[in-house]
Every structure is written in structure tokens, then in C-alpha cells.
Design a protein around this motif. Structure first.
Motif, short mmCIF file in Angstrom:
data_model
loop_
_atom_site.label_atom_id
_atom_site.label_comp_id
_atom_site.label_asym_id
_atom_site.label_seq_id
_atom_site.Cartn_x
_atom_site.Cartn_y
_atom_site.Cartn_z
N ALA A 277 56.33 62.09 -20.07
CA ALA A 277 56.78 61.19 -21.16
C ALA A 277 56.27 60.01 -20.16
CB ALA A 277 57.74 60.53 -21.15
N THR A 278 56.44 60.43 -18.77
CA THR A 278 55.93 59.27 -18.07
C THR A 278 54.67 59.33 -17.69
OG1 THR A 278 57.49 60.44 -16.64
CG2 THR A 278 58.41 58.91 -17.44
N PRO B 184 51.22 58.98 -16.28
CA PRO B 184 49.94 58.03 -16.44
C PRO B 184 49.35 58.74 -17.29
CG PRO B 184 50.21 58.69 -14.21
CD PRO B 184 50.78 59.21 -14.75
N ALA B 185 48.65 59.45 -17.62
CA ALA B 185 47.79 59.52 -19.16
C ALA B 185 48.75 59.54 -20.24
CB ALA B 185 48.06 61.39 -19.07
N VAL B 186 49.98 59.72 -20.40
CA VAL B 186 50.17 59.29 -22.02
C VAL B 186 51.46 58.51 -21.80
CG1 VAL B 186 52.75 59.82 -23.11
CG2 VAL B 186 51.03 62.23 -22.29
N ASP B 187 52.17 57.35 -20.37
CA ASP B 187 52.32 56.83 -20.82
C ASP B 187 51.67 55.54 -19.81
OD1 ASP B 187 55.13 54.37 -20.44
OD2 ASP B 187 55.39 54.82 -18.94
N GLY B 188 50.72 55.16 -20.63
CA GLY B 188 49.81 54.09 -19.77
C GLY B 188 49.95 52.87 -19.51
N GLY B 189 50.15 52.47 -19.91
CA GLY B 189 51.40 51.34 -20.24
C GLY B 189 52.52 51.24 -19.50
N GLY B 190 53.20 52.12 -18.75
CA GLY B 190 54.46 51.82 -18.20
C GLY B 190 55.21 51.98 -19.16
N VAL B 191 55.70 51.95 -20.05
CA VAL B 191 56.45 51.42 -21.03
C VAL B 191 58.42 52.34 -21.11
CG1 VAL B 191 55.11 49.84 -22.46
CG2 VAL B 191 55.62 51.64 -23.39
N ASN C 137 58.25 55.11 -18.27
CA ASN C 137 58.60 54.70 -17.70
C ASN C 137 59.65 53.56 -17.18
OD1 ASN C 137 58.91 55.50 -14.49
ND2 ASN C 137 57.40 54.88 -13.73
N ARG C 138 59.63 52.64 -17.58
CA ARG C 138 60.61 50.94 -17.12
C ARG C 138 61.83 50.74 -18.00
NH1 ARG C 138 55.26 48.26 -18.14
NH2 ARG C 138 56.04 47.16 -19.56
N SER C 139 61.80 51.67 -19.05
CA SER C 139 62.88 52.04 -19.89
C SER C 139 63.49 52.76 -20.01
CB SER C 139 62.23 51.59 -21.26
OG SER C 139 63.70 52.57 -21.73
N LEU C 140 62.64 53.92 -19.13
CA LEU C 140 64.20 55.44 -19.06
C LEU C 140 65.08 55.02 -17.54
CD1 LEU C 140 64.64 57.69 -20.43
CD2 LEU C 140 62.72 59.07 -18.83
N CYS C 141 65.43 56.05 -16.99
CA CYS C 141 66.42 55.90 -15.99
C CYS C 141 67.06 57.11 -15.31
CB CYS C 141 67.47 54.87 -15.65
SG CYS C 141 68.02 55.07 -13.82
N LEU C 142 66.57 58.06 -15.02
CA LEU C 142 67.45 59.47 -14.97
C LEU C 142 69.21 59.16 -14.14
CD1 LEU C 142 64.76 61.65 -13.11
CD2 LEU C 142 64.68 60.69 -15.46
N ALA C 143 69.63 59.62 -15.02
CA ALA C 143 71.61 59.81 -14.63
C ALA C 143 71.70 61.59 -14.40
CB ALA C 143 71.70 59.50 -16.11
N ILE C 144 71.68 61.06 -12.90
CA ILE C 144 71.75 62.39 -12.32
C ILE C 144 73.15 62.87 -12.04
CG2 ILE C 144 70.85 63.80 -10.47
CD1 ILE C 144 68.15 62.32 -10.70
#
Length: 787
Positions: free
Chosen positions: A249-250, A252-259, A261-268
Motif C-alpha cells: 500500500a505504501t 511508490p508504484a501504488v501510492d504514487g502521491g504518498g497519501v 504513507n502520510r496517513s499510515l503509522c506502524l504501531a509496533i
């Protein structure tokens, strides 16, 4: 047959019918949950999310199975629909309870003339979204629409009745155009994107505690309770699917605009990272819960590959740490140990940074399960200012108006240090229900519970996707009010691979369509900290569901105090570099693992007691591993100043600072040897003592840490002294005086030229003024002087 015989047969038949009816179970009631005769399952919905480019007909396919104890005849199904959901509580209440809000779409379709026990039949139902000439779902605008598949039948000994239903949500982000020769043309209807929702999604990566309890740091190889984590990390496993979905999902081929990636955060969960990182060096798996024997694990390669993939993803995606091992902070607050609190809340970010080699986002405490209580808030606030992301409050009905309620997602200050940024509990619960092992978070109000294990995995996924999109599709109450939403699944999340992919695909669709805009976790933290609310909102005093009992709190309270007392005395082993803190840290972490909310609420206390029992025994063994070696038990002191010989033993892997305490009886004085650093192994020791009595007595010797924690077992020594005390002192002084007098006398005679009696072997010679004494008879006289 005629006459009396026919009449008798009729009477017998009537009696049998009456008896049969009396012995038969009651007929099926109107609600399907009263008697489970059949179970309906939805297997496919097309399209899963309706858009302006979708087909205009919704198709539902599924299975009806006879799960009862008798055949069922005339099995029929029908599709029904309800109006768009108007509140977040409606995302839950439409999936259970009465079906008054649903209206039929068409007529019943027979799927089987008769279903025997265990048999099943498939069905397919279709209906247009909107139509003027045929039965339709009557969807006229974008929104979230509940659908229901109703199944009727006639069980043996019963009457025709509604036997079961399957419900799910249909997200409609836009209406496709419709029209044909027999149907009026209707144009596409796009959603309103003038007030997009600011969207943040936390993507959890966590697992159940897998490390066996009671192993201090430096114990290699590590040992796991089972090897399930190897399967989870391998291709096709749960953690592999979660990581793969985020990678895809993050990208570059799928999330070209990075939207995304900017919305997602890994909670580990740092406990997962600690475990996986240990697996990369090889590990063992216990053969039984007792752990007496073990065998090599099979997941070393999978752990290495998965961890490297996560590191690459973390380099360009937001990363935040959740509380260690998903520990219940409310129970931890009742324990009241600051060191354990810091391990659970403050230090996880350091662990994530060290293992992933990144700088994680700080300032947020992520609660994927459980309510934020007043005790937990005090605990978090003691660590410093923070934004707590936790489930908000919502019930089936608003307490004031009685209308269906919508969760308030406005940040609220609960203390001078804490601001809560809530997420909708109805949405969080829908995400938690995904996968093959659905769960209901303990923060969920009981009025919003649904039939988790009744619904199919696909139906639960539909409910999750619809819940994710509901707020973005609803018109805002006030156009000027910003709309924010945080999507937070539980930490130990178990979606299937296609579920995880569908969630992030829906997230991307909402962001790229204009229904939502990305909002980073950093922005959530910064805006919440700047939230100026003069009111301090009250919090519940305790967990309503899933809390831990007082016996668990008492067990941790006692063991952690002893563990910290031992840790304070430990130092660093220069040979291995192992520090005292690293040596005991796994045991403190084990106590947090005992409070993990990843376990089902009904078994949490039992599993916690089992783990804490092992940890408590290990702490006692570590304290007992530093002791006094007393092989003889009996000593004889040659003099009053003879040292007392002892040997100290340290079976720990690191040095420890100790103090020796000797309970000396009257007549003995023991010198203070000060603080000793006892390395691993044996240390001979000679304790200076002074004994003033000549007797046998018992001496008790004990070891303690500088902080006063008793170590090992005290030793009782039997000591015999040859000292004479004051008597010996007086005799020695008298003898010295006599010796001094005699020496002086001899010197006096020599200085005067007079012989001293002590210098002569025989009798003294006569003086000149005295005649020689007569010789004894038979004794010759010496006449040398005469010659």
C-alpha cells in the motif's frame, strides 16, 4: 378396514399425533436465534464497495447449512435492505437484534426442498441499487447501507418460520449510472468531498507473548513456548500478511502521491521485536508448558527475513511503539511501581529504535484495547506529557435524547499532562472482528455487541470497510468544523491476508477519491497538545471487562520489589559486557507479559498466575544464588586476633555488590569489611575479629545487598577460641616485669665488676673478709690460686 377397526385405528393415530406433538420441540419462533435449525453464511458480495464505476446490481452469494437435529423442508432465502446508517452506533445495532428496519427486496427464492442434518445448499441473490420498474435496494445517495439475507423453512415437528439471517454493511461511495430500454436513465451520483475527513490509521504489528518466562538476560539460546510465531512470520502467515499489505500500500508504484504513507503509522509492540530479534540468532521451543525439555525452532530464517523487511519499511514510514506486551495499564497502576511503569510506557520507543535502527514517533500512548481509566491516566501522566489514543464513549442510544448515538471524537483533556484523542469504538470493534478469530474489544459498550461468531468472515470484512468509510460519507453537522478520525485496530490483530489488503485498499480509495485527506500521527500529537480545554473530563475508575484480579496485583507487587532490590546491587561483567539491568530486565518484562491484553478476557487471570509463579520462583533463585559457603561449620581461632575464614559464592552471570553482616556474641568484635564486589564464582574472605574469651560459641553470618535485601541463606558457624582474655594479659605483663628486673640486676652487677649468681655454674667464691669454708669430706680443694 372398516367399522370398529377403522375407528380404533383413527383413535390410535390421533393419540400418537398428540403424544408426538407433546414430545416434539417447540416450533421455530420469529427470531432466528431461538432454535438453531439452519445457519446462513454470506460468502461473496459483488461489488464489495460500490463506486461510480461499479456495476449497478449487487449480487450476494452464500450457503445455507442444516445445523439442527432434524430435517428442514422448503428452505427459502430473500434479500432485504435498510436505509443508510445515520450514527456510528448504527454500524453495530443494524447487525443484530430486531429486523424492523429492513424491507424485502423481491420475493423468497427456494434453495432446497429439504435439507437433511449436516447438508447445505448454495444460493445467489441479486438486486439493482435503484430501479423504477423492479424491486431494488432503493439506494439513492452514497452512504453505508445494511443488507440482510433472510432464510425461512419448516423444521420437522414445526411450522414455517424465519430460521436465520445474515447481515452485513454495503459501502456505497458513489452510485453508478443506470438505464436500459425498459429503465429510465439515471446518472451517476458522486460523493460530497467538500469536507473531507482528516484520516490517520495505525497499523498494528504485535503478537501474544511467546518467550518462556523466568529466563534472565544473557540466557542463550532463547526459548519460546511454541513455534507458532515461525508460521506467522513465514510467507502466508499473519504477520507476513500485515507487513506485506503495508509494503504494497505504501510502495511508490501504488501510492504514487504518498497519501497512504502520510496517513499510515506502524504501531509496533516492542515485545514482538525483542522476540523476533532473538529468533534471528537461533532459538529453542519448549516441548511442554513445564518446559523441562525443548527442541530447536524452525523460524530463524523467517524471522531474519521479516525483520529486515520491517526495517526497510520503517525507514520511510511512521513508526510508533505501543505499551510493552500490550500490558493492561489499569492493573499496572494498581501495582504502583515506577520502574515497571517506565518499562511499559516510556522505554518501548527506545527498544523499537534500537532494533529497527530508526527514530520512532514519541509523545503518543496507543491503547488498542481496554478503557483509559483514572489509574492508567495517572500512570501515563507520571511519565510526562502525552497524547493518549484510546477508544471513545458510545452506546446504542444517546442517554439524553434516546436517539442512536455517534461517538464524539473531539480531543479532551483528562489531566494537566494528558489529552485523549479518541477513536470511534464502533469502528475499532468492526476492525477487531475481522479474520478467522474475531474478538470484541473490552472498551466496547455492551449495547454495541454483535454476533461475532455467527457472521461469516466476508460479512465481518464488509462491516469493517463500511465502518471505515461511514464518517467520510456522512454530511457534517457543521461545515466549518474539521472532521478527524483515527482508525485503530487492536494491537493483536488477526485479519486474513485479503482482509488486510482490503482495509488498506479502502484507505487508499478514501484518500485518493477526496473523501479523506491524510493526517500524520505527528500532526495528531501536535494538535492535541495545543488543545485548550478548560474542563478536565472524568474517567472511569476501573476496567469494566478484562481486568486482572487482586491476587495478580499482589504477586507482581512483591516480586518486582525484590527484583529491583537485586538489580540495584548488580554491576557489569567486564568479560561479557552484560549489565545488571540487562540481566534482570527480561524478568520485569515477564511481569508485563503476564498483564497482556492479547489473551482472551476469560483466561487472562489464569495465564497471568501461571507466568508469575515461574517468574517469582526465578527471582527467589537469583536471590538465593549469592550465598555464604560453610563447608566445615566449625572453626578454631589460634589467638584472639586470628581472622575468621569464609567463602562467598555468586552463581549469577554478573558481579554483585554485597555487605557482610556478622552477629557477634559478647566477647567478640568483628571488623567491618565494607562493601564487597563479588564476581561470578567463589571469593575466599578472611574477616578480622578480636576475641576476648576462651570458649566455644555460635556466630551467625549473613549477606545483604547495600540496599538491605537479604541474599542466600545465613550461615551459623561454631567458633572455638584459645584466647585467655584479661588473665592472659596480666600474666604476660607480670612476666615482662619480672624479666625486666632480672635483666637490670644482671647489668648492675656487670657494671660494678661483680659476678652475678646467674653467671656462675657452681657455688660463689668466698669473699676476702671471710675464710674459706671447710671442704666437705672426700671433696678435693682447688689450689690453683696457691700456685
Amino acid at each position: 378396514m372398516s367399522g370398529p377397526l377403522a375407528a380404533l385405528s383413527a383413535v390410535i393415530a390421533a393419540l400418537l399425533l398428540v403424544l408426538g406433538a407433546a414430545g416434539a420441540p417447540p416450533a421455530a419462533a420469529g427470531e432466528p436465534d431461538s432454535t438453531p435449525f439452519v445457519r446462513i453464511r454470506v460468502d461473496r458480495v459483488t461489488p464489495e464497495v460500490v463506486t461510480t464505476s461499479s456495476v449497478s446490481v449487487v449480487t450476494v452469494a452464500g450457503t445455507v447449512r442444516n445445523v439442527g437435529d432434524r430435517p428442514v423442508r422448503d428452505v427459502m432465502v430473500r434479500l432485504e435492505g435498510a436505509g443508510a446508517v445515520v450514527s456510528s452506533a448504527g454500524l453495530r445495532t443494524n447487525l443484530t437484534g430486531t429486523n424492523d428496519q429492513y424491507r424485502p427486496v423481491g420475493t423468497f427464492t427456494t434453495v432446497a426442498e429439504e435439507l437433511q442434518r449436516g447438508q447445505e445448499a448454495r444460493f445467489t441473490l441479486s438486486a439493482p441499487l435503484r430501479s423504477a420498474n423492479q424491486p431494488a435496494l432503493n439506494v439513492d445517495r452514497p452512504g453505508i447501507y445494511p443488507l440482510l439475507v433472510n432464510v425461512n423453512g419448516t423444521p420437522d415437528y414445526g411450522e414455517p418460520a424465519r430460521l436465520d439471517d445474515a447481515r452485513f454493511l454495503l459501502p456505497v461511495t458513489g452510485l453508478p449510472k443506470t438505464g436500459s430500454e425498459s429503465e429510465p436513465l439515471a446518472g451517476a451520483v458522486a460523493p460530497d468531498i467538500s469536507h473531507p475527513v482528516r484520516l490517520t490509521m495505525l497499523w498494528p504489528l504485535a503478537d501474544r507473548p511467546r518467550l518462556t518466562p523466568g529466563a534472565p538476560g544473557g540466557t542463550l539460546p532463547v526459548r519460546l513456548a511454541d513455534d507458532d510465531l515461525a508460521s506467522s512470520l513465514a510467507p502466508g502467515g499473519r504477520l507476513d500478511a500485515l507487513l506485506s499489505a503495508a509494503e504494497f500500500a505504501t510502495s511508490p508504484a501504488v501510492d504514487g502521491g504518498g497519501v497512504v504513507n502520510r496517513s499510515l503509522c506502524l504501531a509496533i509492540d516492542p515485545d514482538l521485536l525483542v522476540t523476533v530479534n532473538a529468533m534471528t540468532g537461533g532459538y529453542m521451543v519448549a516441548d511442554s508448558p513445564e518446559g523441562a525439555t525443548s527442541h530447536p525452532g524452525t523460524g530463524q530464517a523467517a524471522a531474519t527475513t521479516w525483520l529486515e523487511r520491517l526495517r526497510r519499511l520503517a525507514n520511510h514510514t511512521c513508526v510508533a511503539a505501543s505499551p510493552y506486551a500490550q500490558a493492561d495499564l489499569d492493573t499496572l497502576a494498581r501495582v504502583g511501581d515506577p520502574g515497571l511503569d517506565a518499562t511499559a510506557v516510556s522505554r518501548p520507543a527506545d527498544i523499537v529504535d534500537r532494533i529497527l535502527r530508526v527514530t520512532s514517533t514519541r509523545g503518543a500512548v496507543l491503547l488498542g484495547d481496554g478503557r483509559l481509566t483514572s489509574g492508567a491516566a495517572d500512570l501515563i501522566g507520571a511519565q510526562g506529557d502525552a497524547v493518549v489514543i484510546a477508544g471513545g464513549d458510545c452506546a446504542a442510544q444517546d442517554s439524553g435524547t434516546g436517539a442512536s448515538a455517534t461517538a464524539d471524537l473531539t480531543p479532551r483533556r483528562v489531566s494537566p499532562q494528558l489529552v485523549v484523542a479518541p477513536y470511534d469504538p464502533a469502528v475499532g470493534a468492526a476492525l477487531a472482528a475481522m479474520g478467522t478469530d474475531p474478538v470484541a474489544p473490552t472498551y466496547l459498550d455492551g449495547s454495541l455487541a454483535t454476533r461475532l461468531h455467527h457472521d461469516s468472515a466476508l460479512a465481518r470484512r464488509q462491516n469493517a470497510l463500511g465502518s471505515m468509510l461511514w464518517r467520510a460519507l456522512e454530511s457534517p453537522e457543521s461545515p466549518d468544523t474539521p472532521r478527524d478520525e483515527i482508525l485503530m485496530p487492536p494491537a493483536y490483530w488477526k485479519p486474513r491476508a485479503d482482509d488486510a489488503q482490503a482495509v488498506l485498499t479502502t484507505l487508499g480509495t478514501a484518500l485518493r477519491s477526496g473523501l479523506a485527506v491524510p493526517r500524520s500521527l505527528t500532526a495528531v500529537i501536535d494538535e492535541a497538545r495545543g488543545f485548550t480545554d478548560p474542563l478536565v473530563h472524568p474517567l472511569p475508575a476501573e476496567q469494566a471487562v478484562g481486568g486482572f484480579g487482586p491476587e495478580i496485583v499482589a504477586g507482581i507487587t512483591g516480586d518486582i520489589a525484590r527484583l529491583w532490590g537485586l538489580t540495584a546491587a548488580l554491576t557489569t561483567d567486564v568479560r561479557t559486557g552484560l549489565t545488571g539491568e540487562a540481566y534482570t530486565a527480561p524478568l520485569a518484562e515477564d511481569m508485563l507479559r503476564a498483564l497482556s491484553q492479547s489473551e482472551p478476557p476469560d483466561v487472562r487471570n489464569g495465564l497471568a498466575a501461571q507466568r508469575l509463579g515461574i517468574v517469582g520462583n526465578t527471582v527467589a533463585d537469583l536471590i538465593g544464588a549469592v550465598t555464604i559457603v560453610n563447608p566445615a561449620g566449625s572453626y578454631t581461632l589460634a589467638t584472639e586476633h586470628s581472622p575468621l575464614p569464609l567463602a562467598l559464592r555468586n552463581d549469577l552471570a554478573v558481579p554483585i555488590r554485597v555487605r557482610l553482616y556478622v552477629d557477634a556474641p559478647p566477647g567478640m568484635t568483628v571488623a567491618d569489611v565494607g562493601e564487597l564486589e563479588l564476581p561470578p564464582g567463589y571469593l575466599p574472605l578472611r574477616v578480622p575479629v578480636e576475641v576476648r574469651v576462651n570458649q566455644r560459641f555460635a556466630v551467625d553470618v549473613a549477606l545483604q545487598t547495600p540496599g538491605g535485601l537479604a541474599l542466600g541463606e545465613s550461615a551459623r558457624l561454631s567458633v572455638h577460641s584459645n584466647a585467655y582474655g584479661m588473665v592472659l594479659f596480666l600474666i604476660t605483663v607480670t612476666a615482662a616485669a619480672v624479666l625486666t628486673v632480672l635483666t637490670a640486676r644482671r647489668l648492675w652487677h656487670r657494671f660494678r665488676g661483680q659476678p652475678d649468681r646467674a653467671d656462675l655454674d657452681g657455688p660463689l667464691p668466698p669473699r676476702p673478709d671471710h675464710p674459706h669454708p671447710p671442704a666437705a669430706a672426700g671433696t678435693p680443694l682447688d689450689r690453683s690460686e696457691d700456685r
